[in-house]
Design an enzyme around this catalytic site. Structure first.
Site, PDB file in Angstrom:
ATOM      1  N   CYS A 264       0.847  -1.223   0.252  1.00 22.46           N
ATOM      2  CA  CYS A 264       0.016  -0.245   0.002  1.00 22.46           C
ATOM      3  C   CYS A 264       0.831   1.343  -0.249  1.00 22.46           C
ATOM      4  O   CYS A 264       0.161   2.600  -0.070  1.00 22.46           O
ATOM      5  CB  CYS A 264      -0.681   0.141   1.151  1.00 22.46           C
ATOM      6  SG  CYS A 264      -2.055  -1.613   0.964  1.00 22.46           S
TER       7      CYS A 264
ATOM      8  N   HIS B 165      -3.918   6.525   2.239  1.00 21.21           N
ATOM      9  CA  HIS B 165      -4.007   5.666   1.606  1.00 21.21           C
ATOM     10  C   HIS B 165      -5.411   5.117   2.422  1.00 21.21           C
ATOM     11  O   HIS B 165      -6.140   4.998   3.411  1.00 21.21           O
ATOM     12  CB  HIS B 165      -3.090   4.641   2.062  1.00 21.21           C
ATOM     13  CG  HIS B 165      -3.412   3.317   2.203  1.00 21.21           C
ATOM     14  ND1 HIS B 165      -3.928   2.420   0.542  1.00 21.21           N
ATOM     15  CD2 HIS B 165      -3.258   1.921   2.752  1.00 21.21           C
ATOM     16  CE1 HIS B 165      -4.177   1.031   1.138  1.00 21.21           C
ATOM     17  NE2 HIS B 165      -4.116   0.995   1.979  1.00 21.21           N
TER      18      HIS B 165
ATOM     19  N   ASN C 144     -10.119  -0.747  -0.883  1.00 27.04           N
ATOM     20  CA  ASN C 144      -8.520  -0.252  -0.681  1.00 27.04           C
ATOM     21  C   ASN C 144      -8.004  -1.308  -1.945  1.00 27.04           C
ATOM     22  O   ASN C 144      -8.321  -2.382  -2.002  1.00 27.04           O
ATOM     23  CB  ASN C 144      -8.172  -1.123   0.816  1.00 27.04           C
ATOM     24  CG  ASN C 144      -6.777  -0.757   0.697  1.00 27.04           C
ATOM     25  OD1 ASN C 144      -5.948  -0.959  -0.447  1.00 27.04           O
ATOM     26  ND2 ASN C 144      -6.749  -1.488   1.783  1.00 27.04           N
TER      27      ASN C 144
HETATM   28  N1  COA Z   1     -18.540 -10.025   8.402  1.00 27.97           N
HETATM   29  C1  COA Z   1     -19.939  -9.810  10.247  1.00 27.97           C
HETATM   30  N2  COA Z   1     -18.053 -10.503  10.719  1.00 27.97           N
HETATM   31  C2  COA Z   1     -17.128 -10.308  10.758  1.00 27.97           C
HETATM   32  C3  COA Z   1     -16.680  -9.941   9.571  1.00 27.97           C
HETATM   33  C4  COA Z   1     -17.691 -10.310   8.034  1.00 27.97           C
HETATM   34  N3  COA Z   1     -17.058  -9.423   6.974  1.00 27.97           N
HETATM   35  N4  COA Z   1     -15.376 -10.261   9.443  1.00 27.97           N
HETATM   36  C5  COA Z   1     -15.097 -10.594  10.958  1.00 27.97           C
HETATM   37  N5  COA Z   1     -16.188 -10.794  11.778  1.00 27.97           N
HETATM   38  C6  COA Z   1     -16.022 -10.780  12.787  1.00 27.97           C
HETATM   39  C7  COA Z   1     -14.894 -11.649  13.479  1.00 27.97           C
HETATM   40  O1  COA Z   1     -14.952 -13.142  13.536  1.00 27.97           O
HETATM   41  C8  COA Z   1     -15.419 -11.022  14.439  1.00 27.97           C
HETATM   42  O2  COA Z   1     -16.026 -12.250  15.660  1.00 27.97           O
HETATM   43  P1  COA Z   1     -15.930 -13.206  16.533  1.00 27.97           P
HETATM   44  O3  COA Z   1     -15.922 -11.639  18.035  1.00 27.97           O
HETATM   45  O4  COA Z   1     -16.864 -13.500  17.415  1.00 27.97           O
HETATM   46  O5  COA Z   1     -14.322 -12.766  16.928  1.00 27.97           O
HETATM   47  C9  COA Z   1     -15.689  -9.883  14.785  1.00 27.97           C
HETATM   48  O6  COA Z   1     -16.054 -10.040  13.778  1.00 27.97           O
HETATM   49  C10 COA Z   1     -14.852  -8.893  15.143  1.00 27.97           C
HETATM   50  O7  COA Z   1     -13.848  -9.006  14.444  1.00 27.97           O
HETATM   51  P2  COA Z   1     -12.400  -8.407  14.494  1.00 27.97           P
HETATM   52  O8  COA Z   1     -11.290  -8.607  13.921  1.00 27.97           O
HETATM   53  O9  COA Z   1     -12.175  -7.205  15.756  1.00 27.97           O
HETATM   54  O10 COA Z   1     -12.831  -6.971  13.794  1.00 27.97           O
HETATM   55  P3  COA Z   1     -12.582  -5.541  13.172  1.00 27.97           P
HETATM   56  O11 COA Z   1     -13.716  -4.575  14.119  1.00 27.97           O
HETATM   57  O12 COA Z   1     -11.376  -5.220  13.932  1.00 27.97           O
HETATM   58  O13 COA Z   1     -12.481  -5.674  11.612  1.00 27.97           O
HETATM   59  C11 COA Z   1     -11.091  -5.358  10.147  1.00 27.97           C
HETATM   60  C12 COA Z   1     -11.852  -6.376  10.880  1.00 27.97           C
HETATM   61  C13 COA Z   1     -10.372  -6.345   8.869  1.00 27.97           C
HETATM   62  C14 COA Z   1     -12.482  -4.526   9.143  1.00 27.97           C
HETATM   63  C15 COA Z   1     -10.407  -4.400  10.613  1.00 27.97           C
HETATM   64  O14 COA Z   1     -10.248  -4.974  11.404  1.00 27.97           O
HETATM   65  C16 COA Z   1      -9.754  -4.122  10.134  1.00 27.97           C
HETATM   66  O15 COA Z   1     -10.113  -3.207   9.261  1.00 27.97           O
HETATM   67  N6  COA Z   1      -7.895  -4.165   9.490  1.00 27.97           N
HETATM   68  C17 COA Z   1      -6.997  -3.160   8.589  1.00 27.97           C
HETATM   69  C18 COA Z   1      -7.174  -3.684   7.695  1.00 27.97           C
HETATM   70  C19 COA Z   1      -5.954  -3.176   6.180  1.00 27.97           C
HETATM   71  O16 COA Z   1      -6.969  -2.126   6.948  1.00 27.97           O
HETATM   72  N7  COA Z   1      -5.566  -3.960   5.335  1.00 27.97           N
HETATM   73  C20 COA Z   1      -5.084  -3.656   4.434  1.00 27.97           C
HETATM   74  C21 COA Z   1      -3.853  -2.580   4.911  1.00 27.97           C
HETATM   75  S1  COA Z   1      -3.075  -1.824   4.139  1.00 27.97           S
END
Ligand code: COA
Length: 331
Positions: free
Chosen positions: A117, A258, A288
């Site tokens: 990224c 980004h 993204n």
């Molecule tokens: N729909 C519904 N539930 C989902 C899901 C989806 N698409 N993806 C994950 N979950 C669930 C998880 O399994 C978890 O369930 P649990 O509590 O029963 O285990 C719950 O939602 C919370 O998961 P968590 O990972 O804590 O969610 P979050 O708030 O951190 O959001 C992301 C997940 C991936 C959206 C977030 O962490 C994120 O955006 N991270 C950065 C990723 C990124 O930008 N990557 C590229 C970087 S350049």
């Protein structure tokens, strides 16, 4: 040192627009509209169709052609083409070589740059150094991705975040005009490698029946860990850049971050005390697109009249590696 300026931009997104319902209605993933919107900010993304020429190089060419047209120059006036991407058309040769040929940039060298990224900011720094030192007069700097080629559509935590697209920018030696490219700060920390990566397909784990069965050719991430690092690093690297110029956040007119996730962008805004109306946001419509988010969002911001003469514009990014960086542009 010569003055380097970003003088034109262009973008291309695939024609297929994919709503969030694709994941729960069509793919049957356990997710829903509210979760995706509230956790990521994404409403739609574009998915490429290789059969329609929407390969990484194909999207680069369309974005670069628009950029050249706006700049009023021909491709054979380019000295170089840099494509920042983690989704090249092929492992060999570089996507930039396909772009150079298709554009008709006969006098240009061409190479790809891999910094995930952060790829576009790194590539812009590379082009800027070459232009400032006289090694090149005009460089086409492109960020482009076909993220759909490396997404695991069974991984609801990852596949909902990404999209495909390309953004192109022209960097030229110019005494006046354009966005002056003032400075950069760039960092990396390989200690974060395991938190965001594609395990196979390189020399450590070449493609085999086993790596395919184990789904090792797809992006894997620890979303929560990446989120925290992204907020910290992006905020830090903006402050570091501004401090280097005796500036504070109040001197910034527009941040083009980004587009990883709306919550990452908002958290950085809060930390830096930069209001959201001074931050360019496109994640809701394009998601993204990894190396393509900053050049496409910059192109959009210019089109929207969000950048005016005299403005201080900051680009800021964070990605796999980890890599992160910022750039200061002066309109
Ligand atoms: N729909 C519904 N539930 C989902 C899901 C989806 N698409 N993806 C994950 N979950 C669930 C998880 O399994 C978890 O369930 P649990 O509590 O029963 O285990 C719950 O939602 C919370 O998961 P968590 O990972 O804590 O969610 P979050 O708030 O951190 O959001 C992301 C997940 C991936 C959206 C977030 O962490 C994120 O955006 N991270 C950065 C990723 C990124 O930008 N990557 C590229 C970087 S350049």
């Amino acid at each position: 040192m010569l003055r380097a300026a970003l003088t034109a931009t262009g973008r291309y997104f695939p024609t297929r627009v994919v709503p969030n319902s694709y994941f729960y209605d069509d793919l049957g993933l356990e997710t829903n509209e509210e979760w995706i919107r509230s956790r990521t900010g994404v409403i739609t993304r574009h998915f490429a169709d290789a059969a329609a020429g929407e390969t990484t190089s194909g999207m680069c060419v369309r974005a670069a052609q628009q950029c050249l047209e706006r700049a009023g120059i021909d491709a054979d006036q380019l000295d170089g083409v840099i494509v920042a991407t983690i989704t090249p058309d092929q492992a060999l040769p570089s996507t930039a070589c396909f772009v150079q040929e298709a554009l008709g940039a006969k006098g240009a060298w061409a190479f790809d740059l891999v910094a995930a990224c952060s790829g576009y900011v790194y590539a812009l720094a590379q082009a800027t150094s070459m232009v400032r030192t006289g090694l090149a007069k005009r460089v086409m700097v492109i960020g482009a991705e076909t993220m759909t080629s490396i997404l695991d559509f069974e991984d609801r935590n990852t596949c909902i975040i990404f999209g495909d697209g390309a953004g192109a920018t022209l960097v030229e030696a110019k005494e006046t005009g354009g966005l002056e490219i003032v400075d950069f700060r760039m960092h990396s920390a390989g200690s974060g490698a395991d938190l965001l990566m594609i395990p196979a397909g390189g020399a450590t784990h070449p493609a085999s029946a086993e790596t395919i069965d184990a789904r090792m050719h797809y992006v894997k991430q620890d979303g929560r860990a990446v989120f925290k690092h992204a907020v910290t690093r992006i905020s830090q690297v903006i402050v570091e850049l501004l401090e280097g110029h005796g500036m504070t956040a109040s001197d910034v007119d527009l941040v083009v971050p980004h587009q990883a996730n709306i919550r990452i962008i908002e958290a950085c805004g809060r930390r830096l005390k930069i209001p959201m109306d001074q931050i360019a946001v496109t994640v809701h419509q394009w998601a993204n697109t990894t190396a393509a988010t900053i050049p496409t969002t910059l192109d959009w911001a210019l089109e929207e009249g969000r950048i005016n003469p005299g403005d201080n514009v900051v680009l800021a990014t964070f990605g796999a590696g980890f890599t992160w960086g910022s750039a200061l542009l002066k309109a």
